[in-house]
Design a protein around this motif. Structure first.
Motif, PDB file in Angstrom:
ATOM      1  N   ILE A 108      57.079  50.287  45.047  1.00  0.00           N
ATOM      2  CA  ILE A 108      56.618  51.245  44.046  1.00  0.00           C
ATOM      3  C   ILE A 108      55.869  52.362  44.756  1.00  0.00           C
ATOM      4  O   ILE A 108      55.108  52.121  45.700  1.00  0.00           O
ATOM      5  CB  ILE A 108      55.746  50.589  42.953  1.00  0.00           C
ATOM      6  CG1 ILE A 108      55.448  51.585  41.831  1.00  0.00           C
ATOM      7  CG2 ILE A 108      54.479  49.982  43.519  1.00  0.00           C
ATOM      8  CD1 ILE A 108      54.854  50.950  40.587  1.00  0.00           C
ATOM      9  N   LEU A 109      56.118  53.582  44.317  1.00  0.00           N
ATOM     10  CA  LEU A 109      55.459  54.781  44.846  1.00  0.00           C
ATOM     11  C   LEU A 109      54.945  55.585  43.666  1.00  0.00           C
ATOM     12  O   LEU A 109      55.638  55.742  42.655  1.00  0.00           O
ATOM     13  CB  LEU A 109      56.451  55.606  45.664  1.00  0.00           C
ATOM     14  CG  LEU A 109      56.023  56.982  46.193  1.00  0.00           C
ATOM     15  CD1 LEU A 109      56.826  57.323  47.452  1.00  0.00           C
ATOM     16  CD2 LEU A 109      56.223  58.094  45.159  1.00  0.00           C
ATOM     17  N   ALA A 110      53.732  56.106  43.795  1.00  0.00           N
ATOM     18  CA  ALA A 110      53.149  56.964  42.764  1.00  0.00           C
ATOM     19  C   ALA A 110      52.552  58.201  43.413  1.00  0.00           C
ATOM     20  O   ALA A 110      51.954  58.127  44.497  1.00  0.00           O
ATOM     21  CB  ALA A 110      52.084  56.216  41.971  1.00  0.00           C
ATOM     22  N   HIS A 111      52.711  59.338  42.740  1.00  0.00           N
ATOM     23  CA  HIS A 111      52.223  60.603  43.277  1.00  0.00           C
ATOM     24  C   HIS A 111      51.720  61.461  42.126  1.00  0.00           C
ATOM     25  O   HIS A 111      52.371  61.555  41.079  1.00  0.00           O
ATOM     26  CB  HIS A 111      53.356  61.334  44.004  1.00  0.00           C
ATOM     27  CG  HIS A 111      52.979  62.698  44.496  1.00  0.00           C
ATOM     28  ND1 HIS A 111      53.417  63.855  43.896  1.00  0.00           N
ATOM     29  CD2 HIS A 111      52.199  63.088  45.537  1.00  0.00           C
ATOM     30  CE1 HIS A 111      52.931  64.895  44.543  1.00  0.00           C
ATOM     31  NE2 HIS A 111      52.189  64.463  45.541  1.00  0.00           N
ATOM     32  N   GLY A 112      50.535  62.057  42.304  1.00  0.00           N
ATOM     33  CA  GLY A 112      49.984  62.912  41.272  1.00  0.00           C
ATOM     34  C   GLY A 112      48.713  62.345  40.683  1.00  0.00           C
ATOM     35  O   GLY A 112      47.989  61.584  41.336  1.00  0.00           O
ATOM     36  N   ALA A 113      48.456  62.657  39.419  1.00  0.00           N
ATOM     37  CA  ALA A 113      47.240  62.190  38.736  1.00  0.00           C
ATOM     38  C   ALA A 113      47.555  60.922  37.958  1.00  0.00           C
ATOM     39  O   ALA A 113      47.615  60.907  36.733  1.00  0.00           O
ATOM     40  CB  ALA A 113      46.718  63.285  37.806  1.00  0.00           C
ATOM     41  N   PHE A 114      47.732  59.835  38.680  1.00  0.00           N
ATOM     42  CA  PHE A 114      48.083  58.548  38.097  1.00  0.00           C
ATOM     43  C   PHE A 114      46.889  57.600  38.130  1.00  0.00           C
ATOM     44  O   PHE A 114      45.897  57.841  38.834  1.00  0.00           O
ATOM     45  CB  PHE A 114      49.262  57.916  38.843  1.00  0.00           C
ATOM     46  CG  PHE A 114      48.983  57.670  40.307  1.00  0.00           C
ATOM     47  CD1 PHE A 114      48.455  56.458  40.744  1.00  0.00           C
ATOM     48  CD2 PHE A 114      49.253  58.643  41.260  1.00  0.00           C
ATOM     49  CE1 PHE A 114      48.193  56.221  42.081  1.00  0.00           C
ATOM     50  CE2 PHE A 114      48.991  58.420  42.606  1.00  0.00           C
ATOM     51  CZ  PHE A 114      48.460  57.212  43.016  1.00  0.00           C
ATOM     52  N   SER A 115      47.018  56.502  37.396  1.00  0.00           N
ATOM     53  CA  SER A 115      45.983  55.468  37.394  1.00  0.00           C
ATOM     54  C   SER A 115      46.275  54.468  38.507  1.00  0.00           C
ATOM     55  O   SER A 115      47.300  53.783  38.479  1.00  0.00           O
ATOM     56  CB  SER A 115      45.958  54.747  36.046  1.00  0.00           C
ATOM     57  OG  SER A 115      45.242  53.536  36.133  1.00  0.00           O
ATOM     58  N   VAL A 116      45.382  54.389  39.485  1.00  0.00           N
ATOM     59  CA  VAL A 116      45.572  53.420  40.571  1.00  0.00           C
ATOM     60  C   VAL A 116      45.612  51.993  40.034  1.00  0.00           C
ATOM     61  O   VAL A 116      46.503  51.220  40.394  1.00  0.00           O
ATOM     62  CB  VAL A 116      44.475  53.582  41.643  1.00  0.00           C
ATOM     63  CG1 VAL A 116      44.527  52.435  42.656  1.00  0.00           C
ATOM     64  CG2 VAL A 116      44.627  54.921  42.356  1.00  0.00           C
ATOM     65  N   PRO A 117      44.694  51.565  39.156  1.00  0.00           N
ATOM     66  CA  PRO A 117      44.776  50.192  38.631  1.00  0.00           C
ATOM     67  C   PRO A 117      46.101  49.906  37.933  1.00  0.00           C
ATOM     68  O   PRO A 117      46.653  48.805  38.055  1.00  0.00           O
ATOM     69  CB  PRO A 117      43.591  50.108  37.662  1.00  0.00           C
ATOM     70  CG  PRO A 117      42.621  51.107  38.179  1.00  0.00           C
ATOM     71  CD  PRO A 117      43.460  52.237  38.697  1.00  0.00           C
ATOM     72  N   ALA A 118      46.642  50.887  37.193  1.00  0.00           N
ATOM     73  CA  ALA A 118      47.899  50.661  36.482  1.00  0.00           C
ATOM     74  C   ALA A 118      49.053  50.491  37.451  1.00  0.00           C
ATOM     75  O   ALA A 118      49.932  49.637  37.260  1.00  0.00           O
ATOM     76  CB  ALA A 118      48.175  51.814  35.522  1.00  0.00           C
ATOM     77  N   VAL A 119      49.079  51.271  38.518  1.00  0.00           N
ATOM     78  CA  VAL A 119      50.154  51.156  39.505  1.00  0.00           C
ATOM     79  C   VAL A 119      50.034  49.843  40.276  1.00  0.00           C
ATOM     80  O   VAL A 119      51.044  49.171  40.558  1.00  0.00           O
ATOM     81  CB  VAL A 119      50.145  52.367  40.458  1.00  0.00           C
ATOM     82  CG1 VAL A 119      51.103  52.165  41.622  1.00  0.00           C
ATOM     83  CG2 VAL A 119      50.518  53.640  39.684  1.00  0.00           C
ATOM     84  N   LEU A 120      48.819  49.440  40.604  1.00  0.00           N
ATOM     85  CA  LEU A 120      48.635  48.156  41.276  1.00  0.00           C
ATOM     86  C   LEU A 120      49.056  47.000  40.381  1.00  0.00           C
ATOM     87  O   LEU A 120      49.690  46.039  40.839  1.00  0.00           O
ATOM     88  CB  LEU A 120      47.179  47.989  41.706  1.00  0.00           C
ATOM     89  CG  LEU A 120      46.688  48.934  42.800  1.00  0.00           C
ATOM     90  CD1 LEU A 120      45.191  48.764  43.020  1.00  0.00           C
ATOM     91  CD2 LEU A 120      47.451  48.709  44.110  1.00  0.00           C
ATOM     92  N   ASP A 121      48.735  47.092  39.098  1.00  0.00           N
ATOM     93  CA  ASP A 121      49.165  46.043  38.174  1.00  0.00           C
ATOM     94  C   ASP A 121      50.692  46.014  38.067  1.00  0.00           C
ATOM     95  O   ASP A 121      51.282  44.943  37.950  1.00  0.00           O
ATOM     96  CB  ASP A 121      48.547  46.261  36.796  1.00  0.00           C
ATOM     97  CG  ASP A 121      48.865  45.111  35.842  1.00  0.00           C
ATOM     98  OD1 ASP A 121      48.403  43.979  36.097  1.00  0.00           O
ATOM     99  OD2 ASP A 121      49.586  45.339  34.855  1.00  0.00           O
TER     100      ASP A 121
END
Length: 260
Positions: free
Chosen positions: A5-18
């Motif tokens: 999984i990759l995330a870029h921008g103004a995302f929620s770190v806890p949500a991406v980790l979950d």
């Protein structure tokens, strides 16, 4: 086989980790592959203003769900994050040296996360036998001295790999850009397992090995184009705006290792 999984921008770190935990434990598994749980270690790379080259890195040989709280990840704020949860194809390829992200150090470093098994790619390097296919794939698809990935050249290198493997899906990161390689041979046995999905919003982008409904409803995701290389520029100003709330510790031992 692994989950990415990759995330870029103004995302929620806890949500991406979950979301990464959900994929690693099989909570979101909806595919045709035999592997639902990915317990053989995990790792992450994220933009961090005060880290060498602007990126923090963490690796742990324990399952993601069991060791995330021992990592620095829950306490960071960042505009770029990539996570890899591993299911080792071969038992011999275990331990920290085989835990992603794999790294090529130097003045222009690279980090590499792979989902798939490519037991023939060592031949492209002129090696007599394979020791660790992901490392060999890294060396093949990112030539030494390269400072970026060209999509046409990358796809040509992928097409030159002899049959016998599953997928070359990968997240590849350097200080200038992150790349998502979405490629599998035409006859791959589990095409849905090796599919990747894109979530694009006005605020952030997510690319993942599975649709994660907790991040957004299934209808908000679109299939990532097979046989493609997605480039996500990471300009220096992007890194300077990130302020980690806690600093990773340098820890070494039999169980895990975190490094900034």
């Amino acid at each position: 086989m692994c989950r990415l999984i990759l995330a870029h921008g103004a995302f929620s770190v806890p949500a991406v980790l979950d979301a990464a935990v959900a994929m690693s434990t099989g909570r979101t598994a909806d595919h045709d592959g035999p592997t639902q749980v990915h317990p053989n270690g995990w790792g992450a790379v994220w933009s961090a203003a005060d880290a060498p080259h602007g990126f923090g890195v963490h690796r742990d040989v324990r399952p993601l769900a069991e060791s995330l709280d021992d990592s620095p990840l829950p306490g960071i704020t960042t505009g770029f994050l990539a996570v890899h949860a591993r299911h080792a194809t071969l038992a011999r390829n275990s331990g920290l040296t085989c835990t992603h992200p794999l790294e090529r150090p130097g003045p222009a470093p690279w980090w590499f996360m792979h989902n798939g098994f490519l037991p023939t790619v060592h031949r492209n390097l002129g090696l007599p036998a394979s020791r660790f296919d992901s490392r060999e794939y890294f060396d093949w698809v990112v030539p030494h001295g390269a400072d970026r990935l060209d999509e046409t050249q990358t796809l040509e290198r992928l097409a030159a790999i002899e049959p016998g493997g599953s997928s070359g899906n990968a997240i590849v990161v350097n200080p200038r850009a992150a790349y998502v390689i979405h490629w599998s041979p035409p006859d791959v046995a589990a095409p849905r397992y090796f599919a990747m999905s894109l979530l694009q919003t006005p605020d952030f982008t997510v690319v993942a090995s599975e649709v994660v409904p907790e991040l957004a409803p299934a209808g908000s995701w679109t299939p990532l184009k097979p046989g493609s290389v997605l480039e996500i520029p990471l300009p220096p100003g992007h890194r300077r705006q990130n302020h980690p709330q806690s600093q990773p510790q340098n820890r070494q031992g039999d169980e895990h290792h975190a490094v900034l």
